[in-house]
Motif scaffolding. Structure first.
Motif, PDB file in Angstrom:
ATOM      1  N   PHE B 413       9.793   0.808  -6.494  1.00 26.48           N
ATOM      2  CA  PHE B 413       8.629   1.683  -6.659  1.00 26.48           C
ATOM      3  C   PHE B 413       7.379   0.844  -6.918  1.00 26.48           C
ATOM      4  O   PHE B 413       7.417  -0.095  -7.721  1.00 26.48           O
ATOM      5  CB  PHE B 413       8.864   2.640  -7.835  1.00 26.48           C
ATOM      6  CG  PHE B 413      10.034   3.569  -7.621  1.00 26.48           C
ATOM      7  CD1 PHE B 413       9.830   4.880  -7.210  1.00 26.48           C
ATOM      8  CD2 PHE B 413      11.341   3.128  -7.798  1.00 26.48           C
ATOM      9  CE1 PHE B 413      10.910   5.740  -7.006  1.00 26.48           C
ATOM     10  CE2 PHE B 413      12.425   3.977  -7.602  1.00 26.48           C
ATOM     11  CZ  PHE B 413      12.213   5.288  -7.204  1.00 26.48           C
ATOM     12  N   GLY B 414       6.316   1.235  -6.269  1.00 25.98           N
ATOM     13  CA  GLY B 414       5.064   0.521  -6.490  1.00 25.98           C
ATOM     14  C   GLY B 414       3.977   1.064  -5.590  1.00 25.98           C
ATOM     15  O   GLY B 414       4.231   1.839  -4.666  1.00 25.98           O
ATOM     16  N   ASP B 415       2.764   0.609  -5.860  1.00 31.74           N
ATOM     17  CA  ASP B 415       1.620   1.093  -5.079  1.00 31.74           C
ATOM     18  C   ASP B 415       1.454   0.198  -3.855  1.00 31.74           C
ATOM     19  O   ASP B 415       0.667  -0.757  -3.860  1.00 31.74           O
ATOM     20  CB  ASP B 415       0.375   1.082  -5.963  1.00 31.74           C
ATOM     21  CG  ASP B 415      -0.823   1.676  -5.241  1.00 31.74           C
ATOM     22  OD1 ASP B 415      -0.664   2.157  -4.088  1.00 31.74           O
ATOM     23  OD2 ASP B 415      -1.923   1.655  -5.817  1.00 31.74           O
ATOM     24  N   ILE B 416       2.175   0.543  -2.810  1.00 28.43           N
ATOM     25  CA  ILE B 416       2.218  -0.320  -1.628  1.00 28.43           C
ATOM     26  C   ILE B 416       0.899  -0.307  -0.863  1.00 28.43           C
ATOM     27  O   ILE B 416       0.462  -1.310  -0.316  1.00 28.43           O
ATOM     28  CB  ILE B 416       3.414   0.104  -0.746  1.00 28.43           C
ATOM     29  CG1 ILE B 416       4.692  -0.305  -1.475  1.00 28.43           C
ATOM     30  CG2 ILE B 416       3.364  -0.548   0.639  1.00 28.43           C
ATOM     31  CD1 ILE B 416       5.936   0.350  -0.985  1.00 28.43           C
ATOM     32  N   ASP B 417       0.245   0.845  -0.836  1.00 28.63           N
ATOM     33  CA  ASP B 417      -1.028   0.918  -0.108  1.00 28.63           C
ATOM     34  C   ASP B 417      -2.227   0.775  -1.046  1.00 28.63           C
ATOM     35  O   ASP B 417      -3.372   1.019  -0.635  1.00 28.63           O
ATOM     36  CB  ASP B 417      -1.114   2.211   0.710  1.00 28.63           C
ATOM     37  CG  ASP B 417      -0.832   3.447  -0.139  1.00 28.63           C
ATOM     38  OD1 ASP B 417      -0.669   3.293  -1.379  1.00 28.63           O
ATOM     39  OD2 ASP B 417      -0.770   4.557   0.417  1.00 28.63           O
ATOM     40  N   ASN B 418      -1.977   0.396  -2.272  1.00 23.05           N
ATOM     41  CA  ASN B 418      -3.047   0.122  -3.248  1.00 23.05           C
ATOM     42  C   ASN B 418      -4.059   1.259  -3.388  1.00 23.05           C
ATOM     43  O   ASN B 418      -5.250   1.020  -3.553  1.00 23.05           O
ATOM     44  CB  ASN B 418      -3.785  -1.178  -2.874  1.00 23.05           C
ATOM     45  CG  ASN B 418      -2.977  -2.402  -3.251  1.00 23.05           C
ATOM     46  OD1 ASN B 418      -2.305  -2.417  -4.279  1.00 23.05           O
ATOM     47  ND2 ASN B 418      -3.020  -3.431  -2.409  1.00 23.05           N
ATOM     48  N   ASP B 419      -3.551   2.490  -3.332  1.00 16.72           N
ATOM     49  CA  ASP B 419      -4.466   3.627  -3.490  1.00 16.72           C
ATOM     50  C   ASP B 419      -4.335   4.265  -4.878  1.00 16.72           C
ATOM     51  O   ASP B 419      -4.870   5.334  -5.133  1.00 16.72           O
ATOM     52  CB  ASP B 419      -4.244   4.676  -2.393  1.00 16.72           C
ATOM     53  CG  ASP B 419      -2.863   5.313  -2.478  1.00 16.72           C
ATOM     54  OD1 ASP B 419      -2.026   4.832  -3.289  1.00 16.72           O
ATOM     55  OD2 ASP B 419      -2.614   6.294  -1.750  1.00 16.72           O
TER      56      ASP B 419
END
Lengths: 498, 538
Positions: B413-419
């Motif tokens: 889990f993580g903010d892959i698209d940095n949004d």
């Protein structure tokens, strides 16, 4: 005499009472003829007429009572027997029959008083002795039952019912060898009685004469191929011998013979359930309610299987149906409580489980789950009380010890919590090891090695009777050393008991 | 009553579209080797330090009878502004061992993220060389774990500023001795139950600060117990400032190793209340995470379990005890029919309250034969926090990719698209991976924090962060190790709801030191270092 002939007799007797309306004997005969011919209201009227003409007829009052008893009008039957006793307080028959009414109403203590009184009034009254014995069986007082049934056979040694009932009572007190002798006595004279063969087979199983056990149950089955009981018993015997496939096969055979016997489907479901095959169990239980939609056990077991399959909505429906059919069942209330707990409906769960516990204070599972419902509501003291009650009934239930450790911690009793945790851990580890071995045995039921391992584990953890059972099976499977072990353990168990 | 914001969330599987073309192959045929069904995992890591998350997948390996004309190897995908490129070859991470799980962190304090992978066989430690490549340093590091490793976690157990390594091991199993399990009545073979196999101890390696590790499994108290470890999460569960370790074991008691602050552990799961479920039953623990879902400052625990069991939520009572509140929290009933693996507490709707995501998939590929109510491939589940101490499943309301049945295992889990919101990468057993982008249009604000130590523990693993805004106070801890066979975004994302700024951010750094930063504007990622130095990075 056929019903038709009773009809003709009734007509003749009717003419007679029309000619002689004061003829008491004719009215009584007409009542009996009507009863045999199935004319209930006619019979009742004729009895009344006879007794109105002469209310001192003890035998007629008794016959009138029997007429009501057969029709399951127990209150009326009791009234008639009491009238007989007013006329002749020394009537053994009326006293005995009144006892039967009381027994039917579940008033077992009062019933036994009447049966005993009947034997005092007539020392040769074998039926009263048998009834007293039967009532004591129902009261769970088997030793006393044996005394009374023994007297029945003394006063009437030719009556096979006495010996049969005596045999059954001996089974209940764990003296299966003596039971075998009594059943054999009956079989010697009446080898055509399937029920006696069945019970003899069960008794042989208890004394570990497995081949004879199987033979007799099979004979019972041959004599009465549609009797569900034999298939169920034989499947239980096979199961006890670790022969699961045979246990299921015999039930399949039973279903072919009698597809509408709920008991066979129930047993089939129970076998699947014990192996955690809940879907197969559900299928079997569903068949029971298909053949008998009013069979509450079928609905209850369906509800349980559905619960284990996590189909909670359907489980709720099935359990509600069971509850409608048998509102006094604590088991149904218990599982309704469990479904409510699983649905996070804690208020409902508390209500169902409280009701279940009120009906059955001796069931540690119910008390544990009631404690758990309180725990969900953070009612620690109430939870502790219920867990404590469950613990007193069975101090070896791991989940109860776990619950006690949890609530003790909540109540700030750390030392107690540690102590319960420690005991929980010991039992839990044992249960886990036991379950693993048992699961392996399902796959390899004839493995002597696994049975020996399981027996050793059980003995080590104080589960002596279960250990004996496993050694018994190992011996049956041909493990000669298990016989010695079995004897040792049995002797030790007796010494421990003393 | 809080109005749930499920309608604002939307998950779309963009794996193929964005080039994340990983297909797991368990390497088996029809012999039901137990190893086939348990994996594999995946890791999110910024291996090239370009401030976006790259993805690493573990791959199976050929088992007897398998004869496809492909080479099975682990794969690394580099994130280039939302498009993924397979950089396995150049990275040196393409091992052909039977890959299971991974842990990612900067163990050598050189500023880049290293990687540890567990195998069915010898595990591998990769050192990031800082130039896009990794070196297999297993041998020189002194690490050796030849058992069936599952999840792993880097943590600074002795608070010396260097990350130690915990490896959970599963069971004793060999391909050569593969028992027959299934229904003997009809000859239907199935994967075995874990009861058939013996559990083995986990391993704990102390960082020697020179690139090597010492196996202190025995000395630390870890190897005194046999478990059947699958999930592991380090966290300060007793609130004494050091990192404890929680291990989800399969059908035996879960373990909670309480740290005495110098890296010696005492197992106390039973007494603490997290060893069993509320019935005192050991469950089939798979994935695990912790998070402060009820915003009381204490880390709560969540474990995914087998079908027929519920997943389990343990609320931390803050007094050394945790309580199983699964059913009271609404998480019990919805999980009974599913078999959970990867999982994470995260604020998916950015309302300031931690939600829960669960990836499901049965272990028995022919389960439908044994139980028609269960399926091999299963839906994912999203539970939104109802702010009243419980959760409501919103899977159907959110719909989309959540409803597509998968045989989910590892999930990172993580903010892959940095949004600002949390996305999910899922590794599916014997099938293609998913990249679920959380691409709804929430109206809520957020703040993202990347903590970086100075000289030591550069990933700041174990740091405790408190964010206060108009909507209240939230707590979180830096810890990439959680879920199942996975490593997650080491950054922290906080939903702020309508609040446009965090009034105060407090950081308690691992090993000591507290910083307070005030008035931080929402909807940015910030890099924070000890001393309260803060800079926006996005």
């Amino acid at each position: 005499m056929s019903q038709n002939l009773y009809g003709e007799a009734s007509d003749l007797l009717l003419e007679l009472v029309e000619d002689e309306p004061e003829n008491v004997g004719a009215w009584t005969a007409l009542a009996k003829a009507y009863d045999r011919a199935g004319n209930i209201s006619g019979s009742s009227d004729a009895y009344r007429k006879s007794l109105a003409l002469d209310p001192d007829q003890v035998d007629v009052w008794i016959s009138f009572g029997n007429f009501y008893f057969r029709g399951e009008s127990y209150a009326q039957a009791a009234k008639a027997y009491r009238s007989a006793l007013e006329v002749d307080p020394g009537s053994a028959k009326a006293t005995n029959n009144l006892g039967s009414v009381l027994k039917q109403a579940g008033k077992l203590q009062e019933a036994t008083t009447h049966f005993i009184r009947a034997t005092q009034l007539d020392g040769s009254y074998a039926l009263a002795y048998r009834n007293a014995g039967d009532a004591y069986i129902m009261l769970g007082e088997f030793e006393t039952a044996i005394d009374w049934l023994g007297k029945a056979t003394e006063v009437d040694p030719q009556n096979l019912f006495g010996w049969y009932w005596l045999g059954r009572a001996y089974v209940r007190v764990g003296q299966a060898r003596t039971a075998v002798q009594h059943f054999q006595r009956v079989i010697a004279r009446r080898p055509d009685l399937p029920q006696v063969h069945h019970d003899l087979g069960e008794a042989y199983y208890l004394i570990r004469e497995y081949d004879k056990a199987i033979d007799h149950v099979k004979t019972g089955m041959r004599l009465s191929p549609a009797a569900a009981k034999s298939y169920v018993t034989l499947s239980r015997i096979y199961l006890g011998l670790g022969r699961q496939k045979a246990a299921l096969a015999i039930l399949e055979e039973g279903i072919e013979q009698n597809p509408s016997a709920p008991a066979i489907h129930i047993q089939m479901g129970d076998i699947h359930k014990s192996a955690s095959r809940h879907n197969d169990a559900l299928r079997a239980y569903t068949k029971t309610v298909a053949v008998d939609p009013d069979f509450w056990t079928g609905h209850y077991k369906r509800g349980v299987a559905l619960y284990y399959l996590s189909r909670l909505d359907e489980s709720k429906v099935a359990l509600n149906k069971a509850d409608d059919l048998n509102p006094s069942s604590s088991s149904v209330k218990h599982f309704k409580g469990l479904v409510a707990l699983a649905n996070n409906e804690t208020d409902e769960a508390l209500s169902f489980l409280t009701e279940a516990a009120q009906r059955d204070r001796e069931n540690p599972d119910i008390l544990f789950h009631l404690g758990q419902a309180h725990q969900r509501e953070s009612q620690w003291a109430e939870a502790e009380a219920q867990f404590g009650a469950a613990y007193r009934l069975n101090p070896r239930k791991s989940e109860v010890l776990y619950g006690l450790s949890q609530v003790s911690a909540k109540l700030g009793r750390r030392d107690k919590a540690r102590e319960y945790s420690r005991r929980f851990k010991t039992i839990s580890q044992f249960e886990q090891e036991r379950d693993v071995l048992m699961k392996q045995l399902w796959g390899k039921p004839t493995s002597i090695e696994l049975r020996r391992d399981l027996a050793y584990l059980l003995e080590k953890n104080g589960a002596y009777s279960e250990a004996i059972e496993q050694l018994r099976l190992a011996a049956y499977l041909g493990d000669e050393s298990a016989v010695e072990e079995l004897e040792r353990l049995e002797i030790q168990t007796v010494i421990r008991g003393k | 009553m809080h109005i749930l914001s499920a309608q604002q969330i939307s998950f779309k599987d963009v794996a193929t579209e964005q080039g994340l073309n990983f297909v797991h192959d368990h390497g088996g045929t029809d012999q039901k080797f137990y190893i086939e069904t348990m994996g594999s995992g995946c890791c999110l890591l910024d291996y090239d330090n370009d401030n976006d998350l790259d993805v690493f997948f573990l791959q199976g390996s050929p088992l007897p009878g398998w004869n496809k004309q492909v080479i099975l190897r682990n794969q690394l995908f580099r994130n280039d502004d939302g498009q993924f490129t397979d950089v396995t070859g150049e990275s040196g991470l393409g091992a052909t061992s039977y890959g299971v799980g991974c842990a990612a962190a900067d163990y050598d304090n050189d500023g880049d993220t290293d990687l540890y992978i567990t195998n069915f066989g010898e595990d591998i430690l990769y050192r990031n060389e800082g130039n896009g490549t990794f070196a297999d340093v297993t041998y020189i590091s002194g690490i050796s774990n030849g058992a069936w490793g599952s999840s792993a976690a880097f943590l600074d157990a002795d608070q010396d500023g260097w990350l130690d390594l915990y490896v959970s091991n599963y069971v004793e199993y060999s391909i050569e001795k593969n028992p027959w399990c299934g229904d003997q009545r009809n000859g239907e073979r199935a994967y075995c139950d874990p009861d058939v196999f013996t559990g083995i101890p986990d391993r704990f390696f102390k960082n020697n600060k020179d690139g090597s590790f010492s196996d202190i499994s025995e000395k630390s108290g870890i190897s005194q117990l046999n478990g059947k470890g699958l999930g592991v999460v380090p966290g300060d569960f007793d609130g004494d400032g050091d990192m404890d370790i929680y291990v989800a074991n399969d059908k035996v008691m879960n373990h909670l190793f309480i740290n005495d602050s110098v890296g010696v552990f005492r197992e106390d799961a039973l007494f603490t209340g997290v060893g069993f479920n509320e019935n005192g039953q050991a469950e089939a623990g798979m994935g695990v995470d912790f998070g402060d879902f009820n915003r009381d400052g204490f880390p709560d625990l969540f474990v995914t379990n087998f079908s027929g069991e519920s997943n389990t939520l343990y609320r931390n009572d803050g007094n050394g005890f945790l309580t199983d509140i699964t059913f009271a929290s609404g998480l019990g009933q919805p999980s009974l029919a599913l078999l959970g693996f990867g999982t994470k507490f995260a604020d998916f709707d950015l309302d300031g309250w931690l939600d829960l995501f669960v990836v499901n998939g049965h272990v028995i590929d022919n389960i439908n034969i044994f139980n028609p109510d269960y399926s091999h491939a299963q839906r994912k589940q999203l539970f939104l926090n109802n702010r009243e101490g419980g959760f409501t499943e919103e899977t159907n309301q959110v719909g989309g990719a959540l409803l597509t049945p998968i045989v989910g295992r590892g999930a990172a889990f993580g903010d892959i698209d940095n949004d600002g919101d949390v996305d999910v990468v899922i590794s599916n057993n014997n099938g293609p991976a998913n990249l679920l982008l959380n691409d709804g249009s929430p109206q809520n604000n957020w703040i993202g924090l990347q903590l970086k130590g100075r000289l030591y523990n550069l990933d700041a693993i174990g740091a405790k962060v408190t964010v206060t805004s108009g909507g209240g106070t939230q707590w979180s801890w830096v810890n990439p190790a959680a879920s199942y066979l996975a490593s997650n975004d080491k950054r922290l994302q906080f939903g702020l709801g309508p609040d446009e700024r965090a009034d105060e951010i407090t950081i308690v750094w691992p090993g000591g030191g507290v910083d307070r930063i005030e008035n931080v504007e929402a909807n940015h990622y910030y890099l924070i270092q000890p001393g309260g130095e803060i800079s926006a990075i996005r």
